[in-house]
Design an enzyme around this catalytic site. Structure first.
Site, PDB file in Angstrom:
ATOM      1  N   VAL A   1       4.050  -0.724   4.007  1.00 43.71           N
ATOM      2  CA  VAL A   1       2.621  -1.093   4.495  1.00 43.71           C
ATOM      3  C   VAL A   1       2.001  -2.018   3.396  1.00 43.71           C
ATOM      4  CG1 VAL A   1       0.477  -0.388   5.328  1.00 43.71           C
ATOM      5  CG2 VAL A   1       2.486   1.243   5.768  1.00 43.71           C
TER       6      VAL A   1
ATOM      7  N   ASP B   1       5.755  13.714  12.723  1.00 41.89           N
ATOM      8  CA  ASP B   1       5.801  13.474  11.544  1.00 41.89           C
ATOM      9  C   ASP B   1       4.346  13.942  10.876  1.00 41.89           C
ATOM     10  OD1 ASP B   1       6.994  13.037   9.022  1.00 41.89           O
ATOM     11  OD2 ASP B   1       7.168  11.073   9.027  1.00 41.89           O
TER      12      ASP B   1
ATOM     13  N   GLY C   1       7.651   3.771   3.245  1.00 37.12           N
ATOM     14  CA  GLY C   1       8.375   5.139   3.868  1.00 37.12           C
ATOM     15  C   GLY C   1       9.731   4.675   4.142  1.00 37.12           C
ATOM     16  N   ALA C   2      10.360   5.682   4.900  1.00 35.73           N
ATOM     17  CA  ALA C   2      11.850   5.659   5.271  1.00 35.73           C
ATOM     18  C   ALA C   2      12.012   4.319   6.273  1.00 35.73           C
ATOM     19  CB  ALA C   2      12.084   7.003   5.686  1.00 35.73           C
TER      20      ALA C   2
ATOM     21  N   LYS D   1       1.789  -2.943   8.840  1.00 35.14           N
ATOM     22  CA  LYS D   1       2.962  -2.171   8.825  1.00 35.14           C
ATOM     23  C   LYS D   1       4.171  -2.780   9.066  1.00 35.14           C
ATOM     24  CE  LYS D   1       4.145   2.746   9.382  1.00 35.14           C
ATOM     25  NZ  LYS D   1       3.472   3.455   8.690  1.00 35.14           N
TER      26      LYS D   1
ATOM     27  N   LEU E   1       0.788  -1.081  -0.106  1.00 30.87           N
ATOM     28  CA  LEU E   1       0.031   0.136  -0.055  1.00 30.87           C
ATOM     29  C   LEU E   1       0.733   1.128   0.147  1.00 30.87           C
ATOM     30  CD1 LEU E   1      -2.635  -0.940   2.662  1.00 30.87           C
ATOM     31  CD2 LEU E   1      -3.057  -0.986   0.088  1.00 30.87           C
ATOM     32  N   GLY E   2       1.743   1.155   0.699  1.00 31.59           N
ATOM     33  CA  GLY E   2       2.849   2.124   0.655  1.00 31.59           C
ATOM     34  C   GLY E   2       4.256   1.944   1.335  1.00 31.59           C
TER      35      GLY E   2
END
Ligand SMILES: *[C@@H]1O[C@H](CO)[C@@H](O)[C@H](O)[C@H]1NC(C)=O
Ligand SMILES: *[C@@H]1O[C@H](CO)[C@@H](O)[C@H](O)[C@H]1NC(C)=O
Ligand SMILES: *[C@@H]1O[C@H](CO)[C@@H](O)[C@H](O)[C@H]1NC(C)=O
Ligand SMILES: *[C@@H]1O[C@H](CO)[C@@H](O)[C@H](O)[C@H]1NC(C)=O
Ligand SMILES: *[C@@H]1O[C@H](CO)[C@@H](O)[C@H](O)[C@H]1NC(C)=O
Ligand SMILES: *[C@@H]1O[C@H](CO)[C@@H](O)[C@H](O)[C@H]1NC(C)=O
Ligand SMILES: *[C@@H]1O[C@H](CO)[C@@H](O)[C@H](O)[C@H]1NC(C)=O
Length: 799
Positions: free
Chosen positions: A521, A631, A516-517, A537, A513-514
């Site tokens: 996910v 964040d 990040g650093a 996640k 789904l995504g």
């Protein structure tokens, strides 16, 4: 706008041709009357007719129907909500208006032709009833105003929708709607019955997007098309013999959209509507969309009932044993208990009076209040039996869920594993008062027996021993109960998952789904809990030996509960694996929503700003452990299907390596969402979130990113600087160029920009708290004139 007009023109021209070519014209002065020998206005082929039909309660509806089949199936009605009596009349008046009047002469319905006079009306062979002006241009057509049915050649677009009727025989507006949304998705949603406003989505073509309309072509294909008319999503594809069939697609009262066909040929002995396609699927283990989070959805049978697929493949509402319908004529109103509820004073004493009956393949998926893993059926039975709140327990593969009334969204289907245990009262005890009387009698006799026994010391001794035995028994019972609750983190409701379980739920971490650093996910579906969708996640960069830290933080996150936060459901902390399992939020992130054309509605954007502010306020000041997000950015704000803002990724700052947080955020540039103190070795407080919120509030106001390279003037590149310039120069309208709604709401626009400027002060102590921000947004407190954000002068008073 241009394309909309173009399209409309194209569509209307298409219809113009058949009007003069094939239709029989209805001239001014002609009328039809509701009564025994009813005439109608037929299409040339005779296949469709416009006229009255008698419905169940003896009243009449003005309808369009299939005229050549015995059922005379209604595909459109003018007055579903207000059926008229026999003798009512519809007339194309001499001055060119079509009106339906009741017996008293009152107008019940008339189509809106924007004041233009109708020259003639025509029932077309397509099933479209058209009112035309003198130049034969259509002024109104039933195809543009569907009720619950679409026919071949009809189009569903964002300007119309299908509304289900209330029940099979009641044509009043029901509880479901089908709409082609302007975002390019076709959705089914429940309405806030008895109102017609949209409630929540239970099925959608997401993530299709970008389609313009639903088309239903002559060969029986139903699909979504893009602006250029290419097919981008197929709903129902036709069988080969479609030419010889009548067809319709109807949103039925039970919330299912169904495509039906009926053989035209008179020789066929299979003469009835048969279902060719239907959505949502009734038996669909992987269909997360059949119900929304509140448990409503297709085949909503009301409380304490369940929906089951009958032999005819149609769902029906039923009451479980021990329950009776609230209204025998309307099973969708739910069921009520027909017996006296278990007493909570001493459920153990009453255990004998109750029983649990088993129902296979049945589940009430929502609102369980207790969940136990690694238990046996007998354990589950006893746990529910001894708990006066428990009215139903669901047992499946060693897991036990306790539920209480009212139960919702019950379903019986062959794909449902496990069984429901329904508590009923033994014998045929009902709620009748005699029962309470007889109970009292039993009670007083037992008191008498006990007092007689107490007089004997032998029995006293015996009772003492029995008491001790019981104490040990009960204590032991509770102990095993604790052991068997299985992996649930104490003090929170967080479930502990094994890595293997999550690997299975995400099909081997397939659907990303995504990324990040620190984490990636994935979408997953939990094997139990009614197969709910989750976002898993997977954290990559863990502080070494951060096991305790992880547990502490997860515990803190697990204790949060607020409508503007994404809920954590569970986690996995196994060997090197650290995973968090969140509820799945269907509608993507604020970043995806905000920066697109056309701009999303100003009011919706401001609603979202409120939501984020409330969520942050909760994290900072209302939850048990203060959580600084660190964040805040549009990518971390998710939107659910009602556009409620849900903050995600909170509480992770401490789990991730502290210095790492600093370095990566530093890379994002000086004027990001990042407060200046990150670069100045000042202490990090909740004021960093206020700063980020301020930047995001400006983005919400302007619908543009904090940093934009392709701008005419380089003063506009950095949003926070440009916004302050516009504020000082009193040119706030530049910030919301072309945004009519915002331009008409200048007072609020100015106030919100001022709040944002207070939030982005370089000096953390000048920034307001989140509480203050919410009060200012709500207009409860005044917003003072903000200073220049970069002026860092200590003489300014914080607000
Ligand atoms: C219906 O009326 C229109 C306009 O008066 C005319 O052009 C058309 O030929 C008529 N159609 C029939 C079938 O009479
Ligand atoms: C149809 O349902 C509506 C909504 O519940 C109700 O108000 C109305 O009385 C019903 N009509 C008939 C004819 O039963
Ligand atoms: C309907 O759509 C299908 C699928 O695109 C196409 O194959 C068929 O030819 C179309 N039929 C008509 C009559 O346009
Ligand atoms: C039509 O539009 C869709 C989506 O907007 C696009 O994927 C497709 O390539 C376009 N087709 C043509 C023929 O332009
Ligand atoms: C009736 O016709 C439909 C489609 O034409 C078909 O699917 C169905 O099986 C038929 N039923 C019987 C009993 O022949
Ligand atoms: C109790 O109810 C069951 C079915 O609900 C019925 O068959 C039975 O005859 C009833 N017994 C008495 C004593 O009423
Ligand atoms: C989110 O869902 C709502 C309602 O279901 C819809 O109107 C909206 O366009 C969706 N937005 C996105 C970005 O998917």
């Amino acid at each position: 706008m241009a394309s909309f007009l173009e399209h409309h023109l194209w569509f209307s021209l298409l219809l113009l041709m058949p009007i003069s070519a094939t239709a029989q014209n209805v001239s001014r002065g002609e009328s039809l009357m509701a009564g025994d020998h009813m005439s109608s206005w037929k299409s040339t082929s005779g296949e469709f007719a416009f006229g009255f039909q008698r419905i169940e309660n003896g009243n009449y509806l003005l309808t369009i129907y299939f005229n050549k089949i015995p059922e005379r199936t209604i595909i459109w009605s003018a007055n579903g909500k207000t059926p008229v009596q026999r003798g009512s009349k519809v007339q194309l008046t001499v001055d060119g208006r079509l009106v339906l009047t009741d017996l008293t002469g009152k107008e019940v319905w008339n189509p809106d032709t924007a004041g233009a006079a109708v020259a003639y009306a025509s029932m077309l062979d397509s099933g479209n009833f058209v009112l035309a002006g003198p130049d034969s241009f259509p002024l109104w057509e039933s195809f543009d105003h569907p009720t619950d049915t679409l026919l071949p050649t009809q189009i569903l677009n964002p300007r119309n929708k299908l509304s289900a009727r209330y029940s099979d025989k009641n044509y009043s507006t029901g509880r479901y709607e089908l709409a082609m949304q302007s975002d390019g998705n076709l959705v089914l949603y429940t309405t806030a019955f008895p109102f017609e406003s949209a409630n929540s989505v239970y099925w959608s073509t997401q993530p299709v997007g970008s389609s313009l309309q639903v088309e239903f072509n002559r060969s029986g294909n139903i699909y979504l098309t893009a602006k250029n008319r290419s097919i981008i999503y197929m709903l129902s594809s036709s069988a080969s013999s479609m030419q010889d069939l009548y067809q319709r697609v109807t949103l039925e009262f039970d919330g299912f959209l169904r495509h039906y066909v009926y053989p035209k040929s008179s020789s066929s002995n299979n003469k009835s509507w048969s279902m060719h396609w239907s959505t949502p699927l009734f038996n669909s283990p992987n269909d997360c969309m059949i119900t929304d989070e509140t448990g409503s959805g297709a085949c909503d049978c009301g409380f304490n009932s369940y929906c089951s697929l009958g032999n005819d493949q149609r769902p029906t509402c039923l009451c479980p044993q021990g329950y009776v319908p609230l209204d025998r004529n309307d099973l969708t109103k739910g069921c009520k208990q027909s017996f006296l509820s278990q007493s909570c004073d001493d459920p153990n004493q009453e255990v004998d009076l109750y029983d649990l009956v088993e129902m296979e393949y049945t589940d009430w998926p929502h609102f369980d209040y207790e969940h136990h893993q690694g238990v046996r059926l007998q354990w589950c039975r006893e746990a529910c039996m001894r708990d006066c709140f428990c009215t139903v327990a669901i047992f499946r593969n060693g897991e036990c869920w306790k539920k209480k009334n009212p139960l919702s969204n019950g379903r019986m289907a062959p794909d449902i594993e496990g069984k429901a245990l329904i508590k009923i009262r033994r014998g045929n005890s009902t709620l009748k008062p005699e029962d309470t009387d007889s109970k009292k009698k039993v009670h007083s006799t037992s008191v008498f027996v006990v007092s007689v026994l107490l007089c004997s010391s032998v029995f006293l001794n015996f009772l003492l021993q029995l008491g001790t035995f019981l104490l040990v028994f009960i204590f032991g019972y509770h102990k095993t109960k604790m052991d068997q609750t299985g992996p649930v983190m104490p003090s929170t409701n967080l479930q502990i998952f094994s890595y293997k379980e999550l690997e299975k739920a995400t099909q081997g971490f397939k659907d990303e789904l995504g990324r990040g650093a620190f984490a990636t996910v994935y979408k997953g579906v939990l094997a139990y809990e009614n197969k709910i969708c989750v976002a898993v996640k997977k954290l990559d960069n863990m502080v070494s030996g951060g096991d305790k830290e992880f547990r502490t933080e997860v515990n803190a996150i697990g204790q949060t509960n607020h409508r503007n936060l994404v809920k954590l459901l569970g986690f996995c902390n196994e060997d090197q694996h650290r995973l968090l399992v969140y509820e799945f939020i269907s509608n993507g992130s604020l970043a995806g929503f905000l920066f697109k054309n056309p701009k999303p509605s100003w009011y919706r954007r401001m609603q979202i700003a409120f939501g984020i502010a409330r969520g942050l306020f909760y994290l900072h000041e209302e939850c048990t452990t203060q959580i600084i997000h660190c964040d805040i950015k549009p990518q971390n704000i998710l939107l659910d299907d009602s556009f409620t803002a849900r903050i995600s990724d909170f509480g992770l700052a401490k789990i991730l390596k502290a210095d790492q947080t600093r370095t990566t955020t530093a890379i994002r540039g000086t004027r990001g969402y990042v407060a200046p103190e990150w670069f100045k070795s000042l202490p990090i407080t909740m004021k960093v979130d206020i700063y980020s919120f301020g930047v995001m509030l400006l983005e919400l106001i302007c619908c543009r990113k904090k940093f934009e390279q392709n701008v005419e003037n380089e003063n506009q590149m950095i949003l926070v600087d440009w916004a302050y310039d516009c504020y000082i120069d009193e040119k706030l309208h530049l910030l919301v160029e072309n945004d009519e709604e915002a331009l008409h709401d200048m007072m609020r626009l100015k106030k919100y920009v001022m709040i944002a400027i207070w939030c982005i002060q370089d000096d953390p102590s000048l920034r307001p708290t989140m509480k203050k921000v919410t009060l200012m947004l709500e207009g409860v407190v005044e917003v003072p004139i903000p200073p220049d954000p970069s002026s860092f002068i200590s003489s300014i008073q914080p607000i």
